[in-house]
Design a protein around this motif. Structure first.
Motif, PDB file in Angstrom:
ATOM      1  N   MET A  97       0.837  -1.200   0.000  1.00  0.00           N
ATOM      2  CA  MET A  97       0.000   0.000   0.000  1.00  0.00           C
ATOM      3  C   MET A  97       0.874   1.252   0.000  1.00  0.00           C
ATOM      4  SD  MET A  97      -3.243  -0.889   2.437  1.00  0.00           S
ATOM      5  CE  MET A  97      -2.255  -1.088   3.917  1.00  0.00           C
ATOM      6  N   TYR A  98       0.304   2.333  -0.525  1.00  0.00           N
ATOM      7  CA  TYR A  98       1.098   3.529  -0.771  1.00  0.00           C
ATOM      8  C   TYR A  98       0.560   4.737  -0.003  1.00  0.00           C
ATOM      9  CZ  TYR A  98       2.552   0.600  -4.667  1.00  0.00           C
ATOM     10  OH  TYR A  98       3.017  -0.442  -5.426  1.00  0.00           O
ATOM     11  N   ASN A  99       1.487   5.621   0.348  1.00  0.00           N
ATOM     12  CA  ASN A  99       1.134   6.907   0.931  1.00  0.00           C
ATOM     13  C   ASN A  99       1.147   7.955  -0.175  1.00  0.00           C
ATOM     14  OD1 ASN A  99       1.012   5.865   3.600  1.00  0.00           O
ATOM     15  ND2 ASN A  99       3.244   5.962   3.715  1.00  0.00           N
ATOM     16  N   ILE A 100       0.125   8.788  -0.189  1.00  0.00           N
ATOM     17  CA  ILE A 100      -0.087   9.690  -1.327  1.00  0.00           C
ATOM     18  C   ILE A 100      -0.336  11.110  -0.844  1.00  0.00           C
ATOM     19  CG2 ILE A 100      -1.592  10.171  -3.311  1.00  0.00           C
ATOM     20  CD1 ILE A 100      -2.202   6.970  -2.912  1.00  0.00           C
ATOM     21  N   SER A 141     -14.680  10.209  -3.297  1.00  0.00           N
ATOM     22  CA  SER A 141     -14.249   9.198  -4.268  1.00  0.00           C
ATOM     23  C   SER A 141     -13.794   7.937  -3.535  1.00  0.00           C
ATOM     24  CB  SER A 141     -13.117   9.748  -5.140  1.00  0.00           C
ATOM     25  OG  SER A 141     -11.959   9.990  -4.364  1.00  0.00           O
ATOM     26  N   ASN A 142     -13.599   6.872  -4.293  1.00  0.00           N
ATOM     27  CA  ASN A 142     -13.175   5.598  -3.704  1.00  0.00           C
ATOM     28  C   ASN A 142     -11.660   5.535  -3.573  1.00  0.00           C
ATOM     29  OD1 ASN A 142     -15.800   4.627  -3.573  1.00  0.00           O
ATOM     30  ND2 ASN A 142     -15.697   3.661  -5.591  1.00  0.00           N
ATOM     31  N   PHE A 143     -11.193   5.138  -2.405  1.00  0.00           N
ATOM     32  CA  PHE A 143      -9.775   4.870  -2.188  1.00  0.00           C
ATOM     33  C   PHE A 143      -9.620   3.363  -2.010  1.00  0.00           C
ATOM     34  CE2 PHE A 143      -9.275   9.261   0.020  1.00  0.00           C
ATOM     35  CZ  PHE A 143      -9.265   9.885  -1.218  1.00  0.00           C
ATOM     36  N   ASN A 144      -9.078   2.711  -3.014  1.00  0.00           N
ATOM     37  CA  ASN A 144      -8.872   1.265  -2.961  1.00  0.00           C
ATOM     38  C   ASN A 144      -7.839   0.939  -1.881  1.00  0.00           C
ATOM     39  OD1 ASN A 144      -8.069  -1.422  -3.441  1.00  0.00           O
ATOM     40  ND2 ASN A 144      -8.565  -1.259  -5.619  1.00  0.00           N
ATOM     41  N   GLN A 145      -8.254   0.182  -0.881  1.00  0.00           N
ATOM     42  CA  GLN A 145      -7.382  -0.098   0.260  1.00  0.00           C
ATOM     43  C   GLN A 145      -6.169  -0.952  -0.105  1.00  0.00           C
ATOM     44  OE1 GLN A 145      -7.819   1.493   3.206  1.00  0.00           O
ATOM     45  NE2 GLN A 145      -9.429   2.509   2.028  1.00  0.00           N
ATOM     46  N   SER A 146      -6.221  -1.618  -1.246  1.00  0.00           N
ATOM     47  CA  SER A 146      -5.041  -2.372  -1.679  1.00  0.00           C
ATOM     48  C   SER A 146      -3.989  -1.450  -2.293  1.00  0.00           C
ATOM     49  CB  SER A 146      -5.438  -3.445  -2.697  1.00  0.00           C
ATOM     50  OG  SER A 146      -5.961  -2.860  -3.871  1.00  0.00           O
ATOM     51  N   PHE A 147      -4.397  -0.211  -2.613  1.00  0.00           N
ATOM     52  CA  PHE A 147      -3.475   0.786  -3.158  1.00  0.00           C
ATOM     53  C   PHE A 147      -3.046   1.802  -2.112  1.00  0.00           C
ATOM     54  CE2 PHE A 147      -5.311   0.371  -7.721  1.00  0.00           C
ATOM     55  CZ  PHE A 147      -4.389  -0.620  -8.017  1.00  0.00           C
ATOM     56  N   THR A 148      -4.022   2.309  -1.367  1.00  0.00           N
ATOM     57  CA  THR A 148      -3.773   3.488  -0.536  1.00  0.00           C
ATOM     58  C   THR A 148      -3.690   3.146   0.944  1.00  0.00           C
ATOM     59  OG1 THR A 148      -6.152   3.933  -0.466  1.00  0.00           O
ATOM     60  CG2 THR A 148      -4.873   5.056  -2.162  1.00  0.00           C
ATOM     61  N   ASN A 149      -2.605   3.560   1.547  1.00  0.00           N
ATOM     62  CA  ASN A 149      -2.445   3.433   2.993  1.00  0.00           C
ATOM     63  C   ASN A 149      -2.855   4.729   3.683  1.00  0.00           C
ATOM     64  OD1 ASN A 149      -1.447   2.292   5.527  1.00  0.00           O
ATOM     65  ND2 ASN A 149       0.244   3.748   5.297  1.00  0.00           N
ATOM     66  N   HIS A 150      -2.371   5.851   3.123  1.00  0.00           N
ATOM     67  CA  HIS A 150      -2.656   7.154   3.730  1.00  0.00           C
ATOM     68  C   HIS A 150      -2.676   8.214   2.635  1.00  0.00           C
ATOM     69  CE1 HIS A 150      -2.765  10.109   6.989  1.00  0.00           C
ATOM     70  NE2 HIS A 150      -1.947  10.837   6.252  1.00  0.00           N
ATOM     71  N   VAL A 151      -3.654   9.117   2.713  1.00  0.00           N
ATOM     72  CA  VAL A 151      -3.785  10.198   1.730  1.00  0.00           C
ATOM     73  C   VAL A 151      -3.788  11.535   2.455  1.00  0.00           C
ATOM     74  CG1 VAL A 151      -5.208  11.225  -0.084  1.00  0.00           C
ATOM     75  CG2 VAL A 151      -5.087   8.728   0.141  1.00  0.00           C
ATOM     76  N   ASP A 152      -2.931  12.443   2.003  1.00  0.00           N
ATOM     77  CA  ASP A 152      -2.898  13.817   2.510  1.00  0.00           C
ATOM     78  C   ASP A 152      -3.308  14.772   1.401  1.00  0.00           C
ATOM     79  OD1 ASP A 152      -1.710  14.128   5.316  1.00  0.00           O
ATOM     80  OD2 ASP A 152      -0.310  12.722   4.396  1.00  0.00           O
ATOM     81  N   LEU A 153      -4.183  15.713   1.728  1.00  0.00           N
ATOM     82  CA  LEU A 153      -4.484  16.812   0.818  1.00  0.00           C
ATOM     83  C   LEU A 153      -3.639  18.010   1.231  1.00  0.00           C
ATOM     84  CD1 LEU A 153      -8.370  16.963   0.330  1.00  0.00           C
ATOM     85  CD2 LEU A 153      -6.653  16.074  -1.224  1.00  0.00           C
ATOM     86  N   GLU A 159       8.589  16.575   2.138  1.00  0.00           N
ATOM     87  CA  GLU A 159       8.757  16.566   3.597  1.00  0.00           C
ATOM     88  C   GLU A 159       7.945  15.449   4.249  1.00  0.00           C
ATOM     89  OE1 GLU A 159       7.661  20.425   4.969  1.00  0.00           O
ATOM     90  OE2 GLU A 159       9.380  21.437   4.039  1.00  0.00           O
ATOM     91  N   LEU A 160       6.817  15.105   3.631  1.00  0.00           N
ATOM     92  CA  LEU A 160       5.953  14.056   4.179  1.00  0.00           C
ATOM     93  C   LEU A 160       6.424  12.651   3.809  1.00  0.00           C
ATOM     94  CD1 LEU A 160       2.438  15.613   3.461  1.00  0.00           C
ATOM     95  CD2 LEU A 160       3.567  15.411   5.679  1.00  0.00           C
ATOM     96  N   SER A 161       7.377  12.566   2.879  1.00  0.00           N
ATOM     97  CA  SER A 161       7.929  11.270   2.442  1.00  0.00           C
ATOM     98  C   SER A 161       6.856  10.341   1.878  1.00  0.00           C
ATOM     99  CB  SER A 161       8.661  10.581   3.606  1.00  0.00           C
ATOM    100  OG  SER A 161       9.733  11.374   4.053  1.00  0.00           O
ATOM    101  N   GLN A 162       5.934  10.913   1.096  1.00  0.00           N
ATOM    102  CA  GLN A 162       4.901  10.098   0.463  1.00  0.00           C
ATOM    103  C   GLN A 162       5.478   9.338  -0.730  1.00  0.00           C
ATOM    104  OE1 GLN A 162       3.034  10.225   2.806  1.00  0.00           O
ATOM    105  NE2 GLN A 162       1.181  11.374   2.398  1.00  0.00           N
ATOM    106  N   ASP A 163       4.830   8.234  -1.097  1.00  0.00           N
ATOM    107  CA  ASP A 163       5.303   7.439  -2.233  1.00  0.00           C
ATOM    108  C   ASP A 163       4.979   8.108  -3.565  1.00  0.00           C
ATOM    109  OD1 ASP A 163       6.192   4.997  -0.738  1.00  0.00           O
ATOM    110  OD2 ASP A 163       4.081   5.010  -0.139  1.00  0.00           O
ATOM    111  N   LYS A 223       5.892   9.573  -9.291  1.00  0.00           N
ATOM    112  CA  LYS A 223       6.561   8.721  -8.314  1.00  0.00           C
ATOM    113  C   LYS A 223       7.620   9.549  -7.586  1.00  0.00           C
ATOM    114  CE  LYS A 223       7.327   4.496  -9.600  1.00  0.00           C
ATOM    115  NZ  LYS A 223       7.929   3.336 -10.303  1.00  0.00           N
ATOM    116  N   ARG A 224       7.539   9.569  -6.268  1.00  0.00           N
ATOM    117  CA  ARG A 224       8.448  10.393  -5.470  1.00  0.00           C
ATOM    118  C   ARG A 224       9.910  10.051  -5.738  1.00  0.00           C
ATOM    119  NH1 ARG A 224      11.122  10.001  -0.491  1.00  0.00           N
ATOM    120  NH2 ARG A 224      11.271  11.972   0.675  1.00  0.00           N
ATOM    121  N   ASP A 225      10.229   8.768  -5.813  1.00  0.00           N
ATOM    122  CA  ASP A 225      11.621   8.356  -6.034  1.00  0.00           C
ATOM    123  C   ASP A 225      12.154   8.884  -7.363  1.00  0.00           C
ATOM    124  OD1 ASP A 225      11.575   7.068  -3.623  1.00  0.00           O
ATOM    125  OD2 ASP A 225      11.327   5.049  -4.455  1.00  0.00           O
TER     126      ASP A 225
END
Length: 303
Positions: A1-4, A27-39, A90-94, A167-169
């Motif tokens: 799962m990813y942080n966004i 909207s739908n956040f698929n739990q197999s994709f998303t761990n945490h979402v920040d606006l 700074e949040l180190s999101q994926d 992609k953050r990387d």
């Protein structure tokens, strides 16, 4: 799962911003994709016109999503987008997502962006933007708001930040930022894409990651279309100059001249009830705008 991190630059559009944020939350956040979402909302208005809207939405949806509001009054498209990149890093999101404050998203929007990115092992993915008019518009005008679409998972050679995931990387590896020379002209996202692609980044089309752009009455007219064509054509030439793409510059010069000549000839259809009757005017505009990029006399639409 990813942080966004979902990044929203905004300027004097509190009501549209509210519609966008609510559409994201619902909207739908698929739990197999998303761990945490920040606006992350960056208000580019010194008068903080978005602050009240975001504060009220934070209180209303506190248990649904995390929202961070920042007032960033240093005006300029590149300035505010770079500030959003800094906050996201700074949040180190994926993944970092950009969407504009005059848009609202479809139900599966975020899931589709993520799926296109990871299934293609891409560095960025971009989805369609569909224009929605807030008042009745002539078919002679509305037809010019249709954007290009591509086959699912098509590899792209350009980007726009009105519906984009990064992609953050890849961002850290390539060390690309929005160029301040485009602060007031626009096309800062186009040049960002050029630089990323030069460094090996791959961009893919997320066919079903749909967002809708609200087109107000003051944009749905011939005057605005002329200004936009003139500006975009000029910044394209300017980018070719920056990149020293001399063959493309020569090619673009010839195309500009042809556009002007053919556009003048096409003015004959202007009085006729033909859907694309403004084609001639817009081609003349595009040709003239393209020439401005050679002399760095760009139209500053956002100043």
């Amino acid at each position: 799962m990813y942080n966004i991190a979902i990044c929203i630059p905004t300027y004097k559009r509190p009501y549209m911003l509210e519609k966008l944020i609510i559409s994201i939350i619902e909207s739908n956040f698929n739990q197999s994709f998303t761990n945490h979402v920040d606006l992350i909302i960056a208000d580019n208005d010194i008068e903080k016109t978005a602050e009240k809207t975001v504060t009220e939405l934070k209180e209303r949806f506190n248990d649904r999503i995390e929202m961070e509001y920042y007032n960033f009054p240093v005006k300029g498209l590149s300035n505010v987008r770079n500030e959003l990149l800094r906050k996201s890093l700074e949040l180190s999101q994926d993944f970092i997502v950009f969407v504009d404050d005059d848009e609202y998203v479809s139900t599966e929007w975020l899931n589709e962006l993520i799926e296109a990115l990871i299934s293609n092992n891409g560095d960025m993915a971009m989805g369609p933007v569909i224009s929605v008019f807030d008042s009745a518009v002539s078919k002679y005008i509305s037809c010019w708001f249709n954007r290009p679409v591509y086959r699912k998972n098509a590899k792209l050679n350009s980007i726009a930040t009105n519906n984009l995931i990064i992609k953050r990387d890849s961002l850290i590896k390539n060390d690309v930022w929005f160029d301040n020379r485009f602060n007031y002209t626009g096309s800062e996202d186009s040049y960002f894409g050029v630089q990323m692609i030069q460094k090996g980044a791959k961009i893919y089309w997320a066919e079903n990651a749909i967002v809708y752009e609200t087109v107000p009455k003051n944009r749905a007219n011939l005057k605005w279309l002329i200004q936009r064509r003139y500006r975009v054509s000029g910044t394209y030439t300017y980018i070719m100059n920056l990149e020293k793409k001399y063959f493309k510059i020569l090619q673009k010069t010839l195309i500009n001249m042809v556009y002007i000549l053919v556009g003048i000839c096409a003015l004959i259809i202007l009085p006729l009830p033909i859907k694309k009757k403004y084609w001639g005017i817009l081609k003349i505009t595009e040709g003239l705008g393209g020439l401005t990029g050679f002399f760095n006399t760009l139209y500053q639409e956002y100043k």
